[in-house]
Scaffold this motif. Structure first.
Motif, short mmCIF file in Angstrom:
data_model
loop_
_atom_site.label_atom_id
_atom_site.label_comp_id
_atom_site.label_asym_id
_atom_site.label_seq_id
_atom_site.Cartn_x
_atom_site.Cartn_y
_atom_site.Cartn_z
N ALA A 181 -10.93 -10.85 -2.18
CA ALA A 181 -11.02 -9.56 -2.87
C ALA A 181 -10.79 -8.43 -1.88
N ALA A 182 -11.44 -8.53 -0.73
CA ALA A 182 -11.28 -7.50 0.30
C ALA A 182 -9.86 -7.48 0.85
N GLN A 183 -9.32 -8.68 1.12
CA GLN A 183 -8.00 -8.77 1.74
C GLN A 183 -6.87 -8.37 0.81
N LEU A 184 -6.77 -9.06 -0.33
CA LEU A 184 -5.62 -8.83 -1.20
C LEU A 184 -5.68 -7.50 -1.93
N THR A 185 -6.90 -7.08 -2.31
CA THR A 185 -7.04 -5.77 -2.96
C THR A 185 -6.65 -4.67 -1.99
N THR A 186 -7.17 -4.78 -0.76
CA THR A 186 -6.84 -3.77 0.25
C THR A 186 -5.35 -3.80 0.57
N PHE A 187 -4.77 -4.99 0.70
CA PHE A 187 -3.35 -5.14 1.03
C PHE A 187 -2.48 -4.46 -0.03
N SER A 188 -2.74 -4.77 -1.29
CA SER A 188 -1.94 -4.19 -2.37
C SER A 188 -2.13 -2.68 -2.47
N THR A 189 -3.39 -2.23 -2.36
CA THR A 189 -3.70 -0.81 -2.49
C THR A 189 -3.11 0.01 -1.35
N VAL A 190 -3.30 -0.48 -0.12
CA VAL A 190 -2.78 0.24 1.05
C VAL A 190 -1.25 0.31 1.00
N LYS A 191 -0.62 -0.80 0.63
CA LYS A 191 0.84 -0.78 0.52
C LYS A 191 1.31 0.28 -0.46
N GLU A 192 0.65 0.33 -1.63
CA GLU A 192 1.05 1.30 -2.65
C GLU A 192 0.82 2.73 -2.17
N LYS A 193 -0.31 2.98 -1.50
CA LYS A 193 -0.62 4.33 -1.01
C LYS A 193 0.37 4.77 0.07
N LEU A 194 0.72 3.84 0.97
CA LEU A 194 1.68 4.17 2.02
C LEU A 194 3.05 4.52 1.43
N LEU A 195 3.45 3.78 0.40
CA LEU A 195 4.72 4.07 -0.26
C LEU A 195 4.67 5.42 -0.97
N GLU A 196 3.52 5.72 -1.60
CA GLU A 196 3.37 7.00 -2.28
C GLU A 196 3.47 8.18 -1.29
N LEU A 197 2.97 7.95 -0.07
CA LEU A 197 2.99 9.00 0.96
C LEU A 197 4.34 9.06 1.69
N GLY A 198 5.25 8.16 1.32
CA GLY A 198 6.59 8.19 1.90
C GLY A 198 6.75 7.42 3.20
N TYR A 199 5.76 6.56 3.53
CA TYR A 199 5.84 5.80 4.77
C TYR A 199 6.48 4.42 4.55
N PHE A 200 7.27 3.99 5.50
CA PHE A 200 7.83 2.63 5.57
C PHE A 200 8.65 2.25 4.34
N ASN A 201 9.28 3.24 3.70
CA ASN A 201 10.09 2.94 2.52
C ASN A 201 11.28 2.03 2.85
N ARG A 202 11.75 2.12 4.07
CA ARG A 202 12.96 1.38 4.45
C ARG A 202 12.65 0.08 5.18
N SER A 203 11.40 -0.17 5.45
CA SER A 203 11.04 -1.39 6.18
C SER A 203 9.87 -2.09 5.51
N ARG A 204 10.18 -3.12 4.75
CA ARG A 204 9.13 -3.87 4.06
C ARG A 204 8.23 -4.61 5.06
N ALA A 205 8.83 -5.07 6.16
CA ALA A 205 8.04 -5.81 7.16
C ALA A 205 7.01 -4.90 7.81
N THR A 206 7.43 -3.68 8.17
CA THR A 206 6.50 -2.72 8.80
C THR A 206 5.42 -2.31 7.81
N LEU A 207 5.79 -2.14 6.55
CA LEU A 207 4.83 -1.79 5.50
C LEU A 207 3.77 -2.89 5.37
#
Length: 300
Positions: A181-207
């Motif tokens: 719950a901690a790992q996958l929820t955080t992973f999905s949420t952080v990824k979405e937030k970073l994309l919303e803020l415009g970070y790592f849009n061009r690099s899925r690996a870095t994201l």
């Protein structure tokens, strides 16, 4: 295919993180049910443990239990990551608007963790006992001697029956429910937030890398006490080898806290972090990249 991808990600990451798992297991068994001033520490830190293990048992001992660890990594992650990915693809983790729904994400990540715990527990028992076995001069905890992974499976079945493979399964499922719950929820949420803020849009690996680093820290904090309990219950063996030290999860937690204090519940947190952080990063990045590659091939 989602389940195979998850399994390959977990098994691949295990190769690099297994030495820290060996060290973590030894730390968690060191001074079992004794106060800190009542025993001499055979392992006085991560680097000292690596040196002592290599000196007494040889360099290859740092990869003890690698075969069951890889089996564990494949089995656990094929179920956990595969099941969670199916939930993501089907939209079961999202709201009607298509955004991440925290409650749904927690539910599916916890459910996938519990199922993976049930599937992988036999490999966990074998891995822990093989990793704990050491030269008498540096041995900690009860010692079980097996001639490899298959001999361990056969011996445990003959002496303890099927029940032996599910020692500590309650703690395993609880740990993985919380940890997933901690790992996958955080992973999905952080990824979405970073994309919303415009970070790592061009690099899925870095994201995936950035999101997984956050996951590793949170996982270690919430998982360590139950991970210590897991190690103790896996390693105590059958009653025929002597009086059982623990009669279940809560008895184990109580005895550790009473005799070893809070420190006892967080034994091995250093090597556990050094195992979980890179393992989380490697497995989630590999998982994310393989899923992206698989999805692209499906579309084309």
């Amino acid at each position: 295919m989602e389940f195979v991808i998850g399994g390959l990600a977990g098994a691949g990451a295990t190769i690099f993180t297994n030495p820290m798992d060996v060290v973590k297991t030894r730390f968690q068994l060191q001074g079992e049910l004794r106060a800190r001033n009542e025993h001499t520490a055979r392992y006085r830190g991560i680097f000292h443990a690596l040196y002592v293990i290599a000196r007494n048992d040889g360099m290859l001992a740092l990869q003890k239990g690698l075969a069951p660890a890889m089996l564990l990594g494949f089995t656990m992650n094929s179920v956990r990551l595969g099941m969670y990915h199916v939930a993501e693809v089907q939209g079961w983790t999202k709201s009607k608007d298509g955004d991440i729904n925290i409650n749904k994400t927690i539910f599916w990540s916890s459910a996938s963790g519990v199922m993976s715990g049930l599937a992988a527990n036999p490999a966990s028992v074998v891995k822990t006992r093989i990793q704990a076995a050491a030269h008498p001069s540096i041995a900690v905890g009860r010692q079980h001697r097996y001639d490899g992974m298959m001999d361990a499976f056969i011996t445990i079945y003959k002496t303890e029956g099927v029940k032996g493979f599910f020692a500590g399964v309650n703690a395993t499922c609880a740990r993985l429910a919380v940890g997933s719950a901690a790992q996958l929820t955080t992973f999905s949420t952080v990824k979405e937030k970073l994309l919303e803020l415009g970070y790592f849009n061009r690099s899925r690996a870095t994201l995936a890398f950035a999101a997984s680093i956050v996951c590793g820290v949170l996982c270690v904090l919430v998982e360590t006490p139950l991970d210590v309990v897991n190690t103790r219950l896996y390693n105590q063996g059958p009653a025929s080898k002597g009086e059982l030290l623990y009669n279940g999860v809560f008895d184990c937690l109580k005895k550790i806290y009473t005799t070893e204090g809070v420190h006892g519940l967080y034994k091995g947190i250093g090597p556990l972090y050094l195992r979980i952080a890179p393992h989380t990063t490697l497995s989630l990045v590999i998982w994310d990249m393989l899923n992206n590659l698989f999805d692209k091939n499906k579309k084309s």
